[in-house]
Design a protein around this motif. Structure first.
Motif, PDB file in Angstrom:
ATOM      1  N   ALA A  41      -1.047 -24.142  -5.812  1.00 27.72           N
ATOM      2  CA  ALA A  41      -2.170 -24.402  -4.694  1.00 27.72           C
ATOM      3  C   ALA A  41      -1.847 -23.031  -3.797  1.00 27.72           C
ATOM      4  O   ALA A  41      -2.600 -22.492  -3.296  1.00 27.72           O
ATOM      5  N   VAL A  42      -0.522 -22.930  -3.462  1.00 31.30           N
ATOM      6  CA  VAL A  42      -0.420 -21.909  -2.645  1.00 31.30           C
ATOM      7  C   VAL A  42      -0.301 -20.477  -3.128  1.00 31.30           C
ATOM      8  O   VAL A  42      -0.930 -19.616  -2.547  1.00 31.30           O
ATOM      9  N   VAL A  43      -0.097 -20.286  -4.311  1.00 29.96           N
ATOM     10  CA  VAL A  43      -0.480 -19.102  -5.072  1.00 29.96           C
ATOM     11  C   VAL A  43      -1.924 -18.787  -5.111  1.00 29.96           C
ATOM     12  O   VAL A  43      -2.473 -17.614  -4.692  1.00 29.96           O
ATOM     13  N   ASP A  44      -2.877 -19.763  -5.435  1.00 30.68           N
ATOM     14  CA  ASP A  44      -4.150 -19.764  -5.088  1.00 30.68           C
ATOM     15  C   ASP A  44      -4.555 -19.494  -3.722  1.00 30.68           C
ATOM     16  O   ASP A  44      -5.348 -18.348  -3.504  1.00 30.68           O
ATOM     17  N   LEU A  45      -4.019 -19.955  -2.673  1.00 33.53           N
ATOM     18  CA  LEU A  45      -4.412 -19.586  -1.367  1.00 33.53           C
ATOM     19  C   LEU A  45      -4.022 -18.372  -0.894  1.00 33.53           C
ATOM     20  O   LEU A  45      -4.673 -17.695  -0.399  1.00 33.53           O
ATOM     21  N   LEU A  46      -2.858 -17.926  -1.450  1.00 38.21           N
ATOM     22  CA  LEU A  46      -2.437 -16.431  -0.861  1.00 38.21           C
ATOM     23  C   LEU A  46      -3.209 -15.287  -1.563  1.00 38.21           C
ATOM     24  O   LEU A  46      -3.568 -14.339  -1.070  1.00 38.21           O
ATOM     25  N   GLY A  47      -3.560 -15.692  -2.748  1.00 39.81           N
ATOM     26  CA  GLY A  47      -4.183 -14.673  -3.669  1.00 39.81           C
ATOM     27  C   GLY A  47      -5.734 -14.701  -3.034  1.00 39.81           C
ATOM     28  O   GLY A  47      -6.345 -13.570  -2.753  1.00 39.81           O
ATOM     29  N   ALA A  48      -6.279 -15.795  -2.607  1.00 45.51           N
ATOM     30  CA  ALA A  48      -7.710 -15.758  -1.945  1.00 45.51           C
ATOM     31  C   ALA A  48      -7.553 -15.120  -0.754  1.00 45.51           C
ATOM     32  O   ALA A  48      -8.507 -14.352  -0.345  1.00 45.51           O
ATOM     33  N   LEU A  49      -6.608 -15.291   0.090  1.00 48.74           N
ATOM     34  CA  LEU A  49      -6.388 -14.763   1.435  1.00 48.74           C
ATOM     35  C   LEU A  49      -6.385 -13.198   1.327  1.00 48.74           C
ATOM     36  O   LEU A  49      -6.740 -12.544   2.252  1.00 48.74           O
ATOM     37  N   LEU A  54      -8.316  -7.536   1.897  1.00 50.77           N
ATOM     38  CA  LEU A  54      -8.663  -6.296   1.283  1.00 50.77           C
ATOM     39  C   LEU A  54      -9.849  -5.991   1.480  1.00 50.77           C
ATOM     40  O   LEU A  54     -10.363  -4.974   1.668  1.00 50.77           O
ATOM     41  N   ALA A  55     -11.055  -7.112   1.036  1.00 56.42           N
ATOM     42  CA  ALA A  55     -12.387  -6.918   1.119  1.00 56.42           C
ATOM     43  C   ALA A  55     -12.627  -6.747   2.606  1.00 56.42           C
ATOM     44  O   ALA A  55     -13.646  -5.823   2.904  1.00 56.42           O
ATOM     45  N   ALA A  56     -11.732  -7.361   3.512  1.00 56.40           N
ATOM     46  CA  ALA A  56     -12.387  -7.052   4.886  1.00 56.40           C
ATOM     47  C   ALA A  56     -12.029  -5.565   5.547  1.00 56.40           C
ATOM     48  O   ALA A  56     -12.668  -4.963   6.037  1.00 56.40           O
ATOM     49  N   MET A  79      -9.513  -1.863  13.357  1.00 62.84           N
ATOM     50  CA  MET A  79      -9.447  -3.110  12.953  1.00 62.84           C
ATOM     51  C   MET A  79      -9.412  -3.067  11.410  1.00 62.84           C
ATOM     52  O   MET A  79      -8.502  -3.835  10.886  1.00 62.84           O
ATOM     53  N   ALA A  80      -9.808  -2.075  10.788  1.00 61.31           N
ATOM     54  CA  ALA A  80      -9.819  -2.177   9.122  1.00 61.31           C
ATOM     55  C   ALA A  80      -8.211  -1.910   8.806  1.00 61.31           C
ATOM     56  O   ALA A  80      -7.874  -2.430   8.045  1.00 61.31           O
ATOM     57  N   SER A  81      -7.540  -1.022   9.825  1.00 62.43           N
ATOM     58  CA  SER A  81      -5.991  -0.794   9.490  1.00 62.43           C
ATOM     59  C   SER A  81      -5.461  -2.211   9.801  1.00 62.43           C
ATOM     60  O   SER A  81      -4.500  -2.282   8.953  1.00 62.43           O
ATOM     61  N   ALA A  82      -5.799  -3.212  10.755  1.00 59.76           N
ATOM     62  CA  ALA A  82      -5.117  -4.291  10.815  1.00 59.76           C
ATOM     63  C   ALA A  82      -5.111  -5.288   9.622  1.00 59.76           C
ATOM     64  O   ALA A  82      -4.272  -5.808   9.292  1.00 59.76           O
ATOM     65  N   GLU A  83      -6.543  -5.374   9.201  1.00 56.21           N
ATOM     66  CA  GLU A  83      -6.821  -6.185   7.858  1.00 56.21           C
ATOM     67  C   GLU A  83      -5.789  -5.758   6.760  1.00 56.21           C
ATOM     68  O   GLU A  83      -5.340  -6.482   6.121  1.00 56.21           O
ATOM     69  N   PHE A  84      -5.728  -4.261   6.770  1.00 58.22           N
ATOM     70  CA  PHE A  84      -4.965  -3.952   5.341  1.00 58.22           C
ATOM     71  C   PHE A  84      -3.327  -4.302   5.773  1.00 58.22           C
ATOM     72  O   PHE A  84      -2.758  -4.713   4.497  1.00 58.22           O
ATOM     73  N   HIS A  85      -2.990  -4.355   6.984  1.00 57.64           N
ATOM     74  CA  HIS A  85      -1.636  -4.595   7.132  1.00 57.64           C
ATOM     75  C   HIS A  85      -1.502  -6.295   6.851  1.00 57.64           C
ATOM     76  O   HIS A  85      -0.564  -6.448   6.200  1.00 57.64           O
ATOM     77  N   HIS A  86      -2.532  -7.029   7.111  1.00 51.18           N
ATOM     78  CA  HIS A  86      -2.486  -8.343   6.624  1.00 51.18           C
ATOM     79  C   HIS A  86      -2.364  -8.407   5.275  1.00 51.18           C
ATOM     80  O   HIS A  86      -1.683  -9.556   4.624  1.00 51.18           O
ATOM     81  N   PHE A  87      -3.068  -7.681   4.536  1.00 49.26           N
ATOM     82  CA  PHE A  87      -3.068  -7.642   3.007  1.00 49.26           C
ATOM     83  C   PHE A  87      -1.760  -7.443   2.588  1.00 49.26           C
ATOM     84  O   PHE A  87      -1.315  -7.981   1.680  1.00 49.26           O
ATOM     85  N   ASP A  98       7.629 -14.028  -6.947  1.00 48.89           N
ATOM     86  CA  ASP A  98       7.629 -13.861  -8.443  1.00 48.89           C
ATOM     87  C   ASP A  98       6.053 -13.956  -8.906  1.00 48.89           C
ATOM     88  O   ASP A  98       5.982 -14.447 -10.077  1.00 48.89           O
ATOM     89  N   VAL A  99       5.286 -13.484  -8.347  1.00 51.57           N
ATOM     90  CA  VAL A  99       3.751 -13.745  -8.511  1.00 51.57           C
ATOM     91  C   VAL A  99       3.164 -12.316  -8.743  1.00 51.57           C
ATOM     92  O   VAL A  99       3.328 -11.699  -7.320  1.00 51.57           O
ATOM     93  N   GLN A 100       2.313 -11.734  -9.692  1.00 56.50           N
ATOM     94  CA  GLN A 100       1.763 -10.346  -9.523  1.00 56.50           C
ATOM     95  C   GLN A 100       0.548 -10.515  -8.536  1.00 56.50           C
ATOM     96  O   GLN A 100      -0.494 -11.463  -8.690  1.00 56.50           O
ATOM     97  N   PRO A 101       0.529  -9.668  -7.537  1.00 58.33           N
ATOM     98  CA  PRO A 101      -0.609 -10.016  -6.507  1.00 58.33           C
ATOM     99  C   PRO A 101      -1.914  -9.882  -7.031  1.00 58.33           C
ATOM    100  O   PRO A 101      -2.685 -10.541  -6.893  1.00 58.33           O
ATOM    101  N   THR A 102      -2.012  -8.986  -8.172  1.00 55.10           N
ATOM    102  CA  THR A 102      -3.352  -8.580  -8.780  1.00 55.10           C
ATOM    103  C   THR A 102      -4.023  -9.839  -9.461  1.00 55.10           C
ATOM    104  O   THR A 102      -5.204 -10.149  -9.555  1.00 55.10           O
ATOM    105  N   GLU A 103      -2.790 -10.483 -10.024  1.00 54.47           N
ATOM    106  CA  GLU A 103      -3.238 -11.688 -11.008  1.00 54.47           C
ATOM    107  C   GLU A 103      -3.800 -12.898 -10.020  1.00 54.47           C
ATOM    108  O   GLU A 103      -4.509 -13.557 -10.444  1.00 54.47           O
ATOM    109  N   ALA A 104      -3.041 -12.923  -8.872  1.00 53.71           N
ATOM    110  CA  ALA A 104      -3.370 -14.080  -7.891  1.00 53.71           C
ATOM    111  C   ALA A 104      -4.650 -13.832  -7.336  1.00 53.71           C
ATOM    112  O   ALA A 104      -5.439 -14.977  -6.944  1.00 53.71           O
ATOM    113  N   MET A 105      -5.158 -12.655  -7.107  1.00 56.64           N
ATOM    114  CA  MET A 105      -6.517 -12.284  -6.411  1.00 56.64           C
ATOM    115  C   MET A 105      -7.730 -12.204  -7.234  1.00 56.64           C
ATOM    116  O   MET A 105      -8.729 -12.558  -6.842  1.00 56.64           O
TER     117      MET A 105
END
Length: 252
Positions: A41-49, A54-56, A79-87, A98-105
């Protein structure tokens, strides 16, 4: 003194759960992640976020092209720069567990891209409304979920949900536009209502399509969260939206 939007955001960070805090919320990541379904569930949540951030970033950078002044363009770029930092924070956290970010997203890329396609702003003001109203609805949803997380994950999630300057900037610009031409208010109110509907549908689809996330919300992994509470959660999100509309000077 708090601005109206700040007051709404602060209230959203501490939702009234109406019951006993779940067991998971009292654990750290090392302890909580021993439960496989909770980890999923956490991997899903972090992937969605992560994909959301990144989309923001991409959207704000694109919206900057519609900015009426150089100062506005620079504000959106910041603002865009701040969103990328969050990503980056979310990407690094996924790697750390130990999760590949692209797989989670990946599971969330299609639905989120479709949401943004359906709610593409036609002008500068619609872009501001989307940044303020649309993103705030998503943030409210994730803050609600965060209350059910282990302490380490909750801290990260709340950190990346910090306001990047959307609120005060959007409110000031939209209010000024309505004062200059009151007819703008009706069009923007309709746009905000559409965003509300699409954003809530998106949140509900995310929960329904991902078994681990839905289990965390309705019980099982994070015990004590029932279907009635899910309904109350969406009611709280709707109430917060109404307050944000008032802060913008628009009718809900």
């Amino acid at each position: 003194m708090d601005t109206p939007d700040e007051t709404v955001d602060q209230a959203s960070e501490e939702p009234d759960q109406g019951g006993t805090a779940p067991r998971i919320a009292g654990l750290n990541w090392a302890e909580a992640s021993k439960e496989p379904q909770y980890r999923a569930a956490v991997v899903d949540l972090l992937g969605a976020l992560a994909y959301g951030e990144l989309a923001a970033f991409e959207r704000l950078a694109e919206d900057a092209k519609m900015a009426p002044s150089l100062a506005d363009k620079a504000e959106l770029a910041a603002m865009a720069s701040a969103e990328f930092h969050h990503f980056e924070q979310l990407r690094d956290r996924l790697r750390a567990i130990d999760v590949q970010p692209t797989e989670a997203m990946e599971p969330f890329a299609g639905p989120l891209d479709e949401f943004h396609r359906q709610t593409a702003p036609s002008d500068w003001l619609e872009g501001l409304i989307k940044a303020y109203v649309g993103d705030s609805i998503a943030s409210d949803f994730y803050r609600e979920v965060a209350s059910r997380l282990d302490s380490d994950t909750r801290s990260l999630v709340l950190s990346v949900l910090d306001d990047t300057g959307h609120s005060s900037f959007a409110v000031a610009k939209v209010r000024t536009a309505i004062e200059e031409d009151p007819r703008v208010g009706g069009r923007l109110a309709l746009w905000a209502r559409r965003l509300m509907g699409e954003a809530l549908s998106q949140a509900q689809r995310v929960v329904a399509d991902r078994d681990a996330l839905s289990t965390m919300l309705v019980g099982g992994v994070a015990d004590g969260f029932d279907l009635a509470e899910v309904g109350r959660m969406f009611s709280r999100i709707t109430e917060a939206h109404t307050k944000r509309m008032a802060a913008l000077g628009l009718a809900a």
